[in-house]
Motif scaffolding. Sequence first.
Motif, short mmCIF file in Angstrom:
data_model
loop_
_atom_site.label_atom_id
_atom_site.label_comp_id
_atom_site.label_asym_id
_atom_site.label_seq_id
_atom_site.Cartn_x
_atom_site.Cartn_y
_atom_site.Cartn_z
N GLY A 69 0.79 -1.22 0.00
CA GLY A 69 0.00 0.00 0.00
C GLY A 69 0.82 1.27 0.00
N ALA A 70 0.13 2.37 -0.34
CA ALA A 70 0.79 3.65 -0.54
C ALA A 70 1.45 4.19 0.73
CB ALA A 70 -0.20 4.68 -1.08
N THR A 71 0.81 3.99 1.89
CA THR A 71 1.38 4.54 3.12
C THR A 71 2.69 3.84 3.47
OG1 THR A 71 -0.83 5.08 3.93
CG2 THR A 71 0.94 5.05 5.55
N ALA A 72 2.72 2.52 3.32
CA ALA A 72 3.96 1.78 3.57
C ALA A 72 5.05 2.21 2.60
CB ALA A 72 3.71 0.28 3.46
N VAL A 73 4.68 2.39 1.34
CA VAL A 73 5.65 2.84 0.33
C VAL A 73 6.20 4.21 0.70
CG1 VAL A 73 5.97 3.48 -2.09
CG2 VAL A 73 4.57 1.49 -1.50
N THR A 74 5.31 5.12 1.11
CA THR A 74 5.74 6.46 1.48
C THR A 74 6.68 6.42 2.68
OG1 THR A 74 3.69 7.42 0.65
CG2 THR A 74 4.95 8.75 2.21
N GLY A 75 6.36 5.56 3.67
CA GLY A 75 7.23 5.44 4.83
C GLY A 75 8.61 4.92 4.48
N LEU A 76 8.67 3.97 3.56
CA LEU A 76 9.95 3.35 3.20
C LEU A 76 10.76 4.17 2.21
CD1 LEU A 76 8.65 -0.32 2.87
CD2 LEU A 76 10.24 0.51 4.62
N LEU A 77 10.08 4.75 1.22
CA LEU A 77 10.79 5.42 0.13
C LEU A 77 10.65 6.94 0.15
CD1 LEU A 77 9.95 3.04 -2.88
CD2 LEU A 77 11.90 2.96 -1.30
N GLY A 78 9.78 7.45 1.03
CA GLY A 78 9.59 8.89 1.10
C GLY A 78 8.42 9.39 0.28
N ALA A 79 8.05 8.66 -0.76
CA ALA A 79 6.91 9.00 -1.61
C ALA A 79 6.62 7.80 -2.50
CB ALA A 79 7.19 10.23 -2.46
N VAL A 80 5.43 7.77 -3.07
CA VAL A 80 5.08 6.72 -4.03
C VAL A 80 5.72 7.06 -5.37
CG1 VAL A 80 3.22 5.57 -5.27
CG2 VAL A 80 2.91 6.20 -2.87
N PRO A 81 6.62 6.23 -5.89
CA PRO A 81 7.23 6.52 -7.19
C PRO A 81 6.17 6.72 -8.28
CG PRO A 81 8.36 4.71 -6.10
CD PRO A 81 7.13 4.98 -5.29
N SER A 82 6.42 7.62 -9.18
CA SER A 82 5.51 7.94 -10.28
C SER A 82 4.21 8.59 -9.80
CB SER A 82 5.18 6.69 -11.12
OG SER A 82 6.36 6.09 -11.61
N GLY A 83 4.06 8.78 -8.50
CA GLY A 83 2.92 9.51 -7.98
C GLY A 83 1.64 8.73 -7.84
N ALA A 84 1.61 7.45 -8.23
CA ALA A 84 0.38 6.67 -8.13
C ALA A 84 0.71 5.19 -7.99
CB ALA A 84 -0.51 6.88 -9.35
N MET A 85 -0.02 4.50 -7.14
CA MET A 85 0.20 3.07 -6.95
C MET A 85 -0.01 2.29 -8.24
SD MET A 85 1.20 2.04 -3.94
CE MET A 85 0.62 0.33 -3.87
N SER A 86 -0.96 2.72 -9.06
CA SER A 86 -1.23 2.00 -10.30
C SER A 86 -0.02 1.99 -11.24
CB SER A 86 -2.44 2.61 -11.03
OG SER A 86 -2.24 3.99 -11.28
N ARG A 87 0.85 3.02 -11.13
CA ARG A 87 2.07 3.04 -11.93
C ARG A 87 3.27 2.47 -11.19
NH1 ARG A 87 -0.26 8.12 -13.34
NH2 ARG A 87 1.00 9.21 -11.78
N ALA A 88 3.26 2.56 -9.87
CA ALA A 88 4.42 2.13 -9.08
C ALA A 88 4.44 0.62 -8.83
CB ALA A 88 4.44 2.86 -7.74
N ARG A 89 3.26 0.03 -8.69
CA ARG A 89 3.19 -1.40 -8.33
C ARG A 89 3.79 -2.26 -9.46
NH1 ARG A 89 0.50 -3.70 -12.13
NH2 ARG A 89 1.52 -5.58 -11.33
N GLY A 90 4.30 -3.41 -9.03
CA GLY A 90 4.86 -4.34 -10.00
C GLY A 90 6.27 -4.04 -10.43
N ASN A 91 6.87 -2.99 -9.87
CA ASN A 91 8.23 -2.61 -10.22
C ASN A 91 9.17 -2.81 -9.04
OD1 ASN A 91 7.71 -1.51 -12.95
ND2 ASN A 91 6.48 -0.03 -11.83
N TRP A 92 10.45 -3.00 -9.35
CA TRP A 92 11.45 -3.20 -8.31
C TRP A 92 12.11 -1.88 -7.93
CZ3 TRP A 92 11.55 -7.37 -5.51
CH2 TRP A 92 11.10 -8.58 -6.05
N TYR A 93 12.28 -1.71 -6.63
CA TYR A 93 12.95 -0.54 -6.08
C TYR A 93 13.95 -1.04 -5.04
CZ TYR A 93 8.93 1.70 -8.25
OH TYR A 93 7.98 2.10 -9.15
N LYS A 94 14.59 -0.12 -4.35
CA LYS A 94 15.54 -0.47 -3.31
C LYS A 94 15.20 0.24 -2.01
CE LYS A 94 18.91 -3.11 -5.14
NZ LYS A 94 19.37 -4.40 -4.56
N TYR A 95 15.21 -0.49 -0.91
CA TYR A 95 15.17 0.12 0.42
C TYR A 95 16.54 -0.14 1.03
CZ TYR A 95 14.16 1.05 5.31
OH TYR A 95 14.21 1.54 6.59
N ASN A 96 17.35 0.90 1.11
CA ASN A 96 18.77 0.72 1.42
C ASN A 96 19.34 -0.27 0.40
OD1 ASN A 96 18.53 2.59 3.49
ND2 ASN A 96 18.12 1.03 5.05
#
Length: 266
Positions: A185-212
């Motif tokens: 979910g968006a709140t967890a993403v915001t907590g971990l990454l600072g913001a939802v990449p691409s500004g929307a979960m529909s665009r951010a989901r399904g992609n790989w990112y890095k936490y540290n």
Amino acid sequence: ESLDEIDEVKFATEEDVKNARIQMKKAEKKQIVVKSKTLEQLGIKPIPEPEPFEMIQGTKLERWEYLRDKVLGDPVCNEHLHPGKKIVFGVGNLDAKIFFCGEAPGADEETQGVPFVGRAGQLLTKIIAAMGISRDDVYIGNIMNWRPEVPKGNRKPEPEEMNYCLPYLKAQVEIVKPEVIVALGATAVTGLLGAVPSGAMSRARGNWYKYNDTDLMITYHPSFLLQYASKQIKRYVWEDMMAVMERVGIPISQKQRGYFMPKEEV
């Protein structure tokens, strides 16, 4: 509909997929319609900056128990609990390859002191089972250690609340050392990454990112699926889970690959 009934799914046409995307966007907008209030406006005592702390040396279990006891005894966490309720700390396999991260405890969680035990948690348990593993094989935690204070219902955590709890989540990740974090979910993403990449979960989901240095997969929170999801959106979540399975080396059967897919494509 539960994951136990996957084989009975009727599958989406191209028009259905288009409509599902429209539905996702509407649902995301619906979730952010209410303007966030400050803690002061909500009548909640200010949250201080987190104080630095050092972890003890020792085994994973010894370090986890030390951290758990520190969180359970944290005066700020306890000050913001609902009366008679419990702090919620992460649970699971300390050698887990997969770390599921949610946003904050709900009513069931603050009653039991365990993350993801309500309806959304039951769905998460089914998703994990569909992956061919169990809750005992993964680690499950939240950004927040207490349910955000509100007279009735639920609300999203405010930035200062998440900021206070994040060092405790980071310490859990450092203890478990998972191969993958799944941000639910968006709140967890915001907590971990600072913001939802691409500004929307529909665009951010399904992609790989890095936490540290840890791979991170973004997907929808189970509560979103319970409230808004079409079968096509469930397929998107399942594709996210298969990507996680592949990343950590969990075999995927042909039947699993066909969940929420047209039978003629299986």
